[in-house]
Scaffold this motif. Sequence first.
Motif, mmCIF file in Angstrom:
data_model
loop_
_atom_site.group_PDB
_atom_site.id
_atom_site.type_symbol
_atom_site.label_atom_id
_atom_site.label_comp_id
_atom_site.label_asym_id
_atom_site.label_seq_id
_atom_site.Cartn_x
_atom_site.Cartn_y
_atom_site.Cartn_z
ATOM 1 N N PHE A 51 13.704 -2.134 4.754
ATOM 2 C CA PHE A 51 12.607 -1.174 4.596
ATOM 3 C C PHE A 51 11.330 -1.995 4.606
ATOM 4 C CE2 PHE A 51 10.058 2.079 2.302
ATOM 5 C CZ PHE A 51 10.416 3.197 3.045
ATOM 6 N N TYR A 52 10.579 -1.897 5.714
ATOM 7 C CA TYR A 52 9.478 -2.811 6.001
ATOM 8 C C TYR A 52 8.147 -2.107 5.763
ATOM 9 C CZ TYR A 52 7.263 -6.736 8.466
ATOM 10 O OH TYR A 52 6.532 -7.846 8.791
ATOM 11 N N LEU A 53 7.491 -2.463 4.660
ATOM 12 C CA LEU A 53 6.211 -1.863 4.280
ATOM 13 C C LEU A 53 5.091 -2.837 4.595
ATOM 14 C CD1 LEU A 53 7.246 -0.352 0.825
ATOM 15 C CD2 LEU A 53 6.598 0.937 2.866
ATOM 16 N N ASP A 54 4.222 -2.476 5.552
ATOM 17 C CA ASP A 54 3.235 -3.426 6.047
ATOM 18 C C ASP A 54 2.110 -2.663 6.733
ATOM 19 O OD1 ASP A 54 1.993 -5.653 7.594
ATOM 20 O OD2 ASP A 54 3.786 -6.755 6.990
ATOM 21 N N GLY A 55 0.897 -3.168 6.598
ATOM 22 C CA GLY A 55 -0.231 -2.568 7.300
ATOM 23 C C GLY A 55 -0.252 -2.877 8.778
ATOM 24 N N HIS A 98 10.596 -5.299 2.299
ATOM 25 C CA HIS A 98 9.471 -6.191 2.561
ATOM 26 C C HIS A 98 8.196 -5.462 2.165
ATOM 27 C CE1 HIS A 98 6.590 -8.682 4.873
ATOM 28 N NE2 HIS A 98 6.083 -7.530 5.272
ATOM 29 N N LEU A 99 7.377 -6.070 1.306
ATOM 30 C CA LEU A 99 6.099 -5.486 0.907
ATOM 31 C C LEU A 99 4.975 -6.477 1.179
ATOM 32 C CD1 LEU A 99 4.278 -3.362 -0.407
ATOM 33 C CD2 LEU A 99 4.878 -4.335 -2.644
ATOM 34 N N ASP A 100 4.259 -6.230 2.261
ATOM 35 C CA ASP A 100 3.024 -6.947 2.531
ATOM 36 C C ASP A 100 1.919 -6.132 1.868
ATOM 37 O OD1 ASP A 100 0.599 -7.838 3.614
ATOM 38 O OD2 ASP A 100 1.486 -8.335 5.549
ATOM 39 N N VAL A 101 1.189 -6.732 0.939
ATOM 40 C CA VAL A 101 0.223 -5.948 0.172
ATOM 41 C C VAL A 101 -0.931 -5.425 1.020
ATOM 42 C CG1 VAL A 101 0.800 -7.093 -1.997
ATOM 43 C CG2 VAL A 101 -1.105 -7.970 -0.605
ATOM 44 N N ASP A 102 -1.030 -5.848 2.296
ATOM 45 C CA ASP A 102 -2.085 -5.278 3.130
ATOM 46 C C ASP A 102 -1.782 -3.845 3.573
ATOM 47 O OD1 ASP A 102 -0.460 -5.381 5.434
ATOM 48 O OD2 ASP A 102 -1.494 -7.096 6.309
ATOM 49 N N ILE A 103 -0.634 -3.310 3.150
ATOM 50 C CA ILE A 103 -0.371 -1.887 3.378
ATOM 51 C C ILE A 103 -1.232 -1.031 2.448
ATOM 52 C CG2 ILE A 103 1.523 -1.664 1.710
ATOM 53 C CD1 ILE A 103 2.888 0.257 3.644
ATOM 54 N N LEU A 104 -1.742 -1.620 1.372
ATOM 55 C CA LEU A 104 -2.566 -0.887 0.409
ATOM 56 C C LEU A 104 -3.988 -0.716 0.938
ATOM 57 C CD1 LEU A 104 -1.344 -2.808 -2.758
ATOM 58 C CD2 LEU A 104 -0.813 -0.419 -2.205
ATOM 59 N N LYS A 105 -4.645 0.341 0.503
ATOM 60 C CA LYS A 105 -6.025 0.590 0.892
ATOM 61 C C LYS A 105 -6.903 -0.598 0.524
ATOM 62 C CE LYS A 105 -5.973 5.634 0.473
ATOM 63 N NZ LYS A 105 -6.489 6.803 -0.273
ATOM 64 N N ASP A 106 -7.871 -0.871 1.373
ATOM 65 C CA ASP A 106 -8.737 -2.022 1.167
ATOM 66 C C ASP A 106 -9.464 -1.954 -0.180
ATOM 67 O OD1 ASP A 106 -9.989 -4.454 2.550
ATOM 68 O OD2 ASP A 106 -11.766 -3.326 1.935
ATOM 69 N N GLU A 107 -9.786 -0.766 -0.627
ATOM 70 C CA GLU A 107 -10.537 -0.636 -1.881
ATOM 71 C C GLU A 107 -9.730 -1.085 -3.096
ATOM 72 O OE1 GLU A 107 -10.365 3.938 -3.142
ATOM 73 O OE2 GLU A 107 -10.697 3.671 -0.990
ATOM 74 N N ILE A 108 -8.392 -1.071 -2.989
ATOM 75 C CA ILE A 108 -7.571 -1.510 -4.119
ATOM 76 C C ILE A 108 -6.891 -2.855 -3.869
ATOM 77 C CG2 ILE A 108 -7.160 0.824 -4.996
ATOM 78 C CD1 ILE A 108 -4.407 0.762 -3.733
ATOM 79 N N MET A 109 -6.902 -3.332 -2.611
ATOM 80 C CA MET A 109 -6.304 -4.638 -2.312
ATOM 81 C C MET A 109 -6.996 -5.289 -1.108
ATOM 82 S SD MET A 109 -4.468 -7.142 -3.028
ATOM 83 C CE MET A 109 -3.641 -6.500 -4.482
ATOM 84 N N PRO A 110 -8.186 -5.850 -1.340
ATOM 85 C CA PRO A 110 -8.883 -6.552 -0.263
ATOM 86 C C PRO A 110 -8.491 -8.028 -0.145
ATOM 87 C CG PRO A 110 -10.306 -6.422 -2.171
ATOM 88 C CD PRO A 110 -9.014 -5.720 -2.553
ATOM 89 N N ASP A 149 -8.019 1.574 5.905
ATOM 90 C CA ASP A 149 -7.074 2.621 5.516
ATOM 91 C C ASP A 149 -5.741 2.025 5.073
ATOM 92 O OD1 ASP A 149 -6.287 5.165 4.972
ATOM 93 O OD2 ASP A 149 -6.196 5.855 7.053
ATOM 94 N N GLY A 150 -5.022 2.782 4.279
ATOM 95 C CA GLY A 150 -3.731 2.342 3.778
ATOM 96 C C GLY A 150 -3.222 3.314 2.737
ATOM 97 N N ILE A 151 -2.204 2.912 2.013
ATOM 98 C CA ILE A 151 -1.632 3.777 0.984
ATOM 99 C C ILE A 151 -2.224 3.410 -0.382
ATOM 100 C CG2 ILE A 151 0.490 3.972 2.342
ATOM 101 C CD1 ILE A 151 1.854 2.186 0.212
ATOM 102 N N ASP A 152 -2.037 4.297 -1.362
ATOM 103 C CA ASP A 152 -2.465 3.979 -2.722
ATOM 104 C C ASP A 152 -1.231 3.718 -3.586
ATOM 105 O OD1 ASP A 152 -1.418 6.482 -3.559
ATOM 106 O OD2 ASP A 152 -3.367 7.466 -3.359
#
Length: 301
Positions: A119-123, A226-238, A246-249
């Motif tokens: 399960f590949y989570l990535d921006g 796999h969790l690359d933290v760049d899947i998160l919105k820039d405002e919470i993970m720059p 854009d991304g997930i919260d």
Amino acid sequence: MKRNINIFEFPLNLGLTKKVHETEPGVRKLPDWLRKFDFHSRIHPKNVFRLDAPTYSMDFDRESNVRNAEKIIEYAKKQADYILHNYEKDTFNIILGGDCSILIGNAIALKKLGNFGLFYLDGHTDFISPELSETGGAAGIDLAIITGTGHEKLTNIHGLRPYISEENVFCCGNAETDDEEYVDQIINSYIHYFDLYRLRENGFRKTAEDFMKMVNDKRLDGFFIHLDVDILKDEIMPAVDSRMEDGIDYDDLREMLKPLFENPLCFGIEITILDPDYDENGTYTRAFIDQLIQIIKNKEE
């Protein structure tokens, strides 16, 4: 049933090309950075294992068109052996990078353990051939490598290609959708592809449940996240190598991870790309740790 937790630290940064202002990519510091903000002590792992990485370099391997290919291959072999030597059945494994190229060694270890899903989570998709990569960095093509695309020196270590089959992968969260040539690579594969917009449309929890149904239907031996933290919105993970707005919260992340963590077939999760050099005060790291621990603790209750 409560599972023990082991932490593996693989502070590899050879998969990234350093930026002009950098001596080397700061993702090498990630395990120590998380420890500084009490991630390890709050998780209470049974064991913490660490495999130090080679010194950073920018060598370009013309045979594979991948930077630092020989060093990454050597580290991946050691990494896989290290996991298998310390692996304990029915233990949840948290694997800390480093950059996304740590997936290669992890995937080799999983292949030796059986037939696994991913399960590949990535921006980003990280699914292109080396020839299409602008940098030649393995961190941007790791999903392609572990599913068999690219030079065999990387894709067929120990004759195990593919380490994970395309059809056993869910790739979720890509926000780099404007580049048609980039996206076409994964669309024309057998990977189950959910870009950021399709992921929202399908539903975060439902996508995780669809993945687990596939794992069960195929009677796979287990699965890995796999969790690359760049899947998160820039405002919470720059604090990442390649920023996108854009991304997930964190609520979205919880919706996906919670049912996956609760599944006994989950081997564990790798966390990559969070760069301490871009989070000097630890503001974003603290929030990330709080959120991730909350999800993990829910798993145990």
